[in-house]
Write an enzyme that holds these catalytic residues in place. Structure first.
Site, mmCIF file in Angstrom:
data_model
loop_
_atom_site.group_PDB
_atom_site.id
_atom_site.type_symbol
_atom_site.label_atom_id
_atom_site.label_comp_id
_atom_site.label_asym_id
_atom_site.label_seq_id
_atom_site.Cartn_x
_atom_site.Cartn_y
_atom_site.Cartn_z
ATOM 1 N N GLU A 29 -30.158 -15.891 -20.400
ATOM 2 C CA GLU A 29 -30.383 -15.588 -19.291
ATOM 3 C C GLU A 29 -29.602 -17.013 -18.591
ATOM 4 O OE1 GLU A 29 -32.982 -12.930 -18.538
ATOM 5 O OE2 GLU A 29 -32.379 -11.701 -19.779
ATOM 6 N N GLU A 44 -39.892 -3.961 -19.154
ATOM 7 C CA GLU A 44 -39.060 -5.319 -18.827
ATOM 8 C C GLU A 44 -38.278 -6.359 -18.900
ATOM 9 O OE1 GLU A 44 -38.779 -8.008 -15.028
ATOM 10 O OE2 GLU A 44 -39.994 -5.822 -15.317
ATOM 11 N N TYR A 60 -37.055 -9.421 -26.308
ATOM 12 C CA TYR A 60 -36.489 -10.364 -26.702
ATOM 13 C C TYR A 60 -36.216 -10.491 -28.090
ATOM 14 C CZ TYR A 60 -35.009 -15.341 -27.612
ATOM 15 O OH TYR A 60 -35.341 -16.228 -27.597
ATOM 16 N N VAL A 61 -35.406 -11.059 -28.949
ATOM 17 C CA VAL A 61 -35.718 -10.480 -31.017
ATOM 18 C C VAL A 61 -35.038 -12.595 -30.710
ATOM 19 C CG1 VAL A 61 -34.368 -10.419 -32.290
ATOM 20 C CG2 VAL A 61 -35.189 -8.650 -31.338
ATOM 21 N N GLY A 115 -29.371 -9.270 -35.019
ATOM 22 C CA GLY A 115 -28.381 -8.730 -35.668
ATOM 23 C C GLY A 115 -28.794 -7.803 -36.640
ATOM 24 N N GLY A 166 -31.303 -5.847 -37.300
ATOM 25 C CA GLY A 166 -31.984 -4.022 -36.406
ATOM 26 C C GLY A 166 -33.587 -4.685 -35.860
ATOM 27 N N GLY A 177 -34.451 -5.401 -32.759
ATOM 28 C CA GLY A 177 -34.014 -5.465 -32.068
ATOM 29 C C GLY A 177 -33.816 -3.703 -30.900
ATOM 30 N N ASN A 193 -23.952 -9.568 -20.094
ATOM 31 C CA ASN A 193 -24.556 -10.333 -21.671
ATOM 32 C C ASN A 193 -24.048 -8.586 -22.208
ATOM 33 O OD1 ASN A 193 -25.960 -9.766 -23.658
ATOM 34 N ND2 ASN A 193 -27.765 -10.130 -22.613
ATOM 35 N N TYR A 253 -26.297 -1.390 -26.134
ATOM 36 C CA TYR A 253 -26.919 0.004 -25.787
ATOM 37 C C TYR A 253 -26.609 1.172 -25.166
ATOM 38 C CZ TYR A 253 -30.182 -3.710 -23.993
ATOM 39 O OH TYR A 253 -31.686 -4.947 -24.021
#
Length: 160
Positions: A28, A85, A88-89, A95, A97, A99, A126, A133
């Site tokens: 980030e 909150e 993270y992966v 990619g 799966g 997450g 992002n 989402y």
């Protein structure tokens, strides 16, 4: 997604959680904002009065991701909710799966506990996360503007 499991984090995961927090901050572009350390994570997530919970995502016994969440409350629904909150992966496992598995685990927990909703924030730039989402039916809350008091602003407000 061979042998992926999601489990509740334990105090011995504190260093792993800090590593994921740091990786997320780098992603980030905000690594300089990470002020916590392993001892603070032990206290804030696993301490006696903690209101925070965490999951660890493992593949073949190796931690590849995490989520940190806490309960909030909707006065309009009259129900608890869960605020995610962080999710993270690790970069090399995105990619896969993982997450989606973490998020599904959290949403099922909320559903099983009768929570009214699950909420989270995502940086506006992002695009991969936002597209994911939206693909699962999540709706952005564009009409709401988030506010925050932190650092000196807290003391300044109290003393004003």
């Amino acid at each position: 997604m061979s042998n992926i499991i999601i489990r509740d984090a334990v105090i011995d995961d504190s260093a792993t959680i800090l590593n994921f927090i740091t990786e997320l901050a780098i992603y980030e572009k905000a690594e300089h904002e990470v002020k916590t350390d392993v001892e603070q994570i032990k206290k804030s997530i696993f301490g006696e009065n903690s209101t925070v919970n965490a999951f660890i995502c493992e593949e073949d016994g190796v931690a590849i991701g995490f989520a940190v969440y806490f309960y909030n409350y909707s006065t309009w629904l009259g129900k608890n909710g869960i605020y995610l909150e962080d999710l993270y992966v690790s970069k090399d496992k995105r990619g896969s799966g993982a997450g989606k598995a973490i998020l599904k685990h959290l949403v099922k927990k909320a559903y099983d506990e009768g929570c009214g909703r699950v909420e989270w924030s995502c940086l506006d730039w992002n695009t991969p996360s936002r597209e994911f989402y939206e693909s699962i039916g999540a709706k952005s809350q564009d009409e709401w503007i988030g506010y925050r008091l932190e650092g000196d602003a807290i003391a300044n407000f109290i003393n004003s």
